[in-house]
Design an enzyme around this catalytic site. Structure first.
Site, PDB file in Angstrom:
ATOM      1  N   GLN A   1      15.969 -15.572  -3.114  1.00 43.04           N
ATOM      2  CA  GLN A   1      15.711 -14.190  -3.507  1.00 43.04           C
ATOM      3  C   GLN A   1      15.328 -14.086  -4.984  1.00 43.04           C
ATOM      4  O   GLN A   1      14.733 -13.099  -5.394  1.00 43.04           O
ATOM      5  CB  GLN A   1      16.959 -13.334  -3.268  1.00 43.04           C
ATOM      6  CG  GLN A   1      17.370 -13.185  -1.823  1.00 43.04           C
ATOM      7  CD  GLN A   1      18.619 -12.348  -1.663  1.00 43.04           C
ATOM      8  OE1 GLN A   1      19.051 -11.680  -2.610  1.00 43.04           O
ATOM      9  NE2 GLN A   1      19.220 -12.373  -0.481  1.00 43.04           N
ATOM     10  N   CYS A   2      15.678 -15.079  -5.774  1.00 42.70           N
ATOM     11  CA  CYS A   2      15.430 -15.018  -7.211  1.00 42.70           C
ATOM     12  C   CYS A   2      13.947 -15.177  -7.518  1.00 42.70           C
ATOM     13  O   CYS A   2      13.312 -16.091  -6.984  1.00 42.70           O
ATOM     14  CB  CYS A   2      16.213 -16.115  -7.927  1.00 42.70           C
ATOM     15  SG  CYS A   2      17.995 -16.004  -7.717  1.00 42.70           S
TER      16      CYS A   2
ATOM     17  N   ASP B   1      -6.466   0.738   4.965  1.00 41.53           N
ATOM     18  CA  ASP B   1      -5.502   0.692   3.874  1.00 41.53           C
ATOM     19  C   ASP B   1      -4.729  -0.609   4.070  1.00 41.53           C
ATOM     20  O   ASP B   1      -4.235  -0.879   5.164  1.00 41.53           O
ATOM     21  CB  ASP B   1      -4.563   1.904   3.967  1.00 41.53           C
ATOM     22  CG  ASP B   1      -3.613   2.004   2.792  1.00 41.53           C
ATOM     23  OD1 ASP B   1      -3.012   0.973   2.417  1.00 41.53           O
ATOM     24  OD2 ASP B   1      -3.421   3.122   2.266  1.00 41.53           O
ATOM     25  N   SER B   2      -4.601  -1.415   3.031  1.00 43.45           N
ATOM     26  CA  SER B   2      -3.995  -2.730   3.237  1.00 43.45           C
ATOM     27  C   SER B   2      -2.515  -2.642   3.593  1.00 43.45           C
ATOM     28  O   SER B   2      -1.921  -3.636   4.019  1.00 43.45           O
ATOM     29  CB  SER B   2      -4.186  -3.622   2.010  1.00 43.45           C
ATOM     30  OG  SER B   2      -3.332  -3.256   0.951  1.00 43.45           O
TER      31      SER B   2
ATOM     32  N   THR C   1      -7.952   0.262  -1.891  1.00 44.01           N
ATOM     33  CA  THR C   1      -8.143   1.268  -2.936  1.00 44.01           C
ATOM     34  C   THR C   1      -9.537   1.217  -3.549  1.00 44.01           C
ATOM     35  O   THR C   1     -10.111   2.255  -3.892  1.00 44.01           O
ATOM     36  CB  THR C   1      -7.086   1.074  -4.042  1.00 44.01           C
ATOM     37  OG1 THR C   1      -5.782   1.275  -3.482  1.00 44.01           O
ATOM     38  CG2 THR C   1      -7.295   2.060  -5.180  1.00 44.01           C
TER      39      THR C   1
ATOM     40  N   THR D   1       1.942 -13.201  -6.645  1.00 41.99           N
ATOM     41  CA  THR D   1       2.707 -12.066  -6.137  1.00 41.99           C
ATOM     42  C   THR D   1       2.343 -10.815  -6.923  1.00 41.99           C
ATOM     43  O   THR D   1       1.908 -10.897  -8.069  1.00 41.99           O
ATOM     44  CB  THR D   1       4.219 -12.343  -6.228  1.00 41.99           C
ATOM     45  OG1 THR D   1       4.937 -11.353  -5.484  1.00 41.99           O
ATOM     46  CG2 THR D   1       4.700 -12.341  -7.659  1.00 41.99           C
TER      47      THR D   1
ATOM     48  N   THR E   1      -4.529  -3.679  -2.609  1.00 44.56           N
ATOM     49  CA  THR E   1      -3.574  -4.458  -3.405  1.00 44.56           C
ATOM     50  C   THR E   1      -2.182  -4.570  -2.787  1.00 44.56           C
ATOM     51  O   THR E   1      -1.441  -5.491  -3.123  1.00 44.56           O
ATOM     52  CB  THR E   1      -3.428  -3.856  -4.817  1.00 44.56           C
ATOM     53  OG1 THR E   1      -2.926  -2.513  -4.717  1.00 44.56           O
ATOM     54  CG2 THR E   1      -4.760  -3.863  -5.545  1.00 44.56           C
ATOM     55  N   ASP E   2      -1.810  -3.653  -1.886  1.00 47.56           N
ATOM     56  CA  ASP E   2      -0.444  -3.683  -1.358  1.00 47.56           C
ATOM     57  C   ASP E   2      -0.118  -5.020  -0.688  1.00 47.56           C
ATOM     58  O   ASP E   2       0.982  -5.548  -0.852  1.00 47.56           O
ATOM     59  CB  ASP E   2      -0.224  -2.545  -0.356  1.00 47.56           C
ATOM     60  CG  ASP E   2       0.016  -1.209  -1.031  1.00 47.56           C
ATOM     61  OD1 ASP E   2       0.302  -1.202  -2.240  1.00 47.56           O
ATOM     62  OD2 ASP E   2      -0.078  -0.180  -0.352  1.00 47.56           O
TER      63      ASP E   2
END
EC number: 3.5.1.1
Length: 330
Positions: free
Chosen positions: A261-262, A56-57, A11, A161, A90-91
Site C-alpha cells: 500500500q505504501c 470518458d476514461s 478530457t 501513476t 487521464t483518470d
C-alpha cells in the site's frame, strides 16, 4: 515517421454539457486545424482513427484495452505504421499504459499515450502541448515499447501513476524500490497472442477486514485477487479464518498476489512473520509493482489462457520494466 493517432475520448476532446464535460467525436478536424496553425508542431506524417464511441476514461474496461490492442497491432502489421499515439482520458491513463505494455510485448514500434487535464477547447489548456510534445518525441526516435507522455516528460508505461487531479504535472514514475531482473522461463506471451477478458479484483487490507468479506469477493468466480498489503507485505496473520479462506482459494486455482500500500513500498514476505504467513497460503509477491502494473500483468497473463502455475511464475519475472524500472521489454 508514419504514425497512427488513435483517439479514444477523454478530457482532451470533451465538450461542455448541462451535466458537465462529456466525450465528443470530431476531434480529427480540430487537430488538423490546430496543426495548420502550428506548422512546426507536427514533425511526423500521421493518420487519424477514432474508437467509436469515444468514452470518458472513467468507463474504461478490459474490453476497451483489447480493442485498442487490436487496432494497434493491425496498424503495425497490416498498414506498416511505425509509431502509435493514443489520446486517452487521464483518470485511467496509467492503467491503460500498463495494460498495453503487457498486451503489446515485443511490438517493434513505440506506442505513446497522452491526454490533458483541460479540454483542448479551453484557453490555457495543456492539450496541444501534450499532443504535439508526444509527436515530437516519436519523431526523435522513442524506443519500442509503451510510454506515457505528459507535461514535457516521457514516462515508462509500467511504472507510472496519476498523482494529482488538478495539476498539469499530474503523472510521475513511481519511486517504489526496484528489483534485479530474473531469467524468463517460460517465455511470456507477446503481442501476437490473442487475449480475453478476465475476472480479477483488487482488495486493500485494512483493520477490521473479515474472512467473509474476502470470501464474498472470491465467490464471484475470481481468477485472481490482488491484495494491497501493509508495508513490506504484511497482513492480519492471526486471523486464522482469513488465512484459511485465502489458502482454499489458492488450492482451487485462484492466483493470489500482493503489492504494498505504501507509495514507495516493496513486498518482501521474509521480513515479518505476518508476511511469511501470507506466502505460506499461496500469495505471491509483486515486489515494487504499482497497482496499475500488477492488475494489468495479471489480466494479460490470465487473458492469454495461461494456467495458474505459469501465471505465478511469470508474475515474478520482469517482462517490461515493471519490476526493475529499466523499461526493457522481453
Amino acid at each position: 515517421m508514419h504514425t497512427l493517432i488513435l483517439y479514444t475520448g477523454g478530457t482532451i476532446g470533451m465538450h461542455a454539457s448541462a451535466g458537465g464535460l462529456v466525450p465528443a467525436g470530431g476531434f480529427e478536424a480540430r487537430l488538423r486545424a490546430e496543426a495548420a496553425r502550428r506548422p512546426d508542431a507536427s514533425p511526423v506524417e500521421w493518420r487519424f482513427r477514432e474508437l467509436a464511441p469515444p468514452i470518458d476514461s472513467a468507463n474504461m474496461s478490459q474490453a476497451h484495452w483489447l480493442a485498442m490492442r487490436d487496432v494497434i497491432v493491425e496498424a503495425v502489421e497490416r498498414d506498416a505504421f511505425q509509431a502509435v499515439l493514443v489520446l486517452h482520458g487521464t483518470d485511467t491513463l496509467a492503467y491503460s499504459a500498463a495494460a498495453l505494455s503487457f498486451l503489446l510485448l515485443g511490438l517493434p514500434v513505440p506506442v505513446v499515450l497522452t491526454g490533458s487535464m483541460l479540454p483542448a477547447s479551453v484557453p490555457g489548456s495543456d492539450a496541444w502541448d501534450n499532443l504535439f510534445g508526444a509527436l515530437r518525441h516519436l519523431a526523435e526516435g522513442a524506443a519500442p515499447g509503451v510510454h506515457l507522455f505528459f507535461h514535457g516528460h516521457l514516462l515508462q508505461g509500467t511504472r507510472v501513476t496519476k498523482r494529482s487531479s488538478e495539476q498539469f504535472d499530474a503523472f510521475a514514475e513511481t519511486l517504489r524500490p526496484v528489483a534485479h531482473p530474473r531469467f524468463l522461463s517460460p517465455p511470456a506471451p507477446d503481442y501476437r497472442i490473442p487475449r480475453r477478458e478476465v475476472n480479477l479484483a483488487c482488495l486493500p487490507l485494512y483493520p477490521g477486514l473479515r474472512a467473509e468479506h474476502v470470501q464474498a469477493l472470491l465467490d464471484t468466480g475470481l481468477q485472481a485477487l490482488l491484495l494491497e498489503c501493509y508495508g513490506s507485505g504484511t497482513g492480519p496473520a492471526d486471523n486464522a479464518a482469513l488465512i484459511e479462506v485465502l489458502s482454499q482459494a489458492h488450492t482451487r486455482g485462484v492466483v493470489l498476489a500482493a503489492i504494498s500500500q505504501c507509495p514507495e513500498g516493496r513486498v518482501d514476505f521474509a521480513t515479518y512473520a505476518a508476511g511469511s504467513q501470507l506466502a505460506a497460503c499461496g500469495v505471491i509477491s509483486g515486489g515494487g509493482m504499482t497497482r496499475e502494473a500488477a492488475l494489468a500483468k495479471l489480466f494479460a497473463l490470465l487473458g492469454a489462457g495461461l494456467d495458474p502455475a505459469t501465471v505465478e511464475t511469470l508474475f515474478g519475472e520482469d517482462l517490461c520494466g515493471e519490476l526493475t524500472g529499466t523499461g526493457a521489454c522481453h
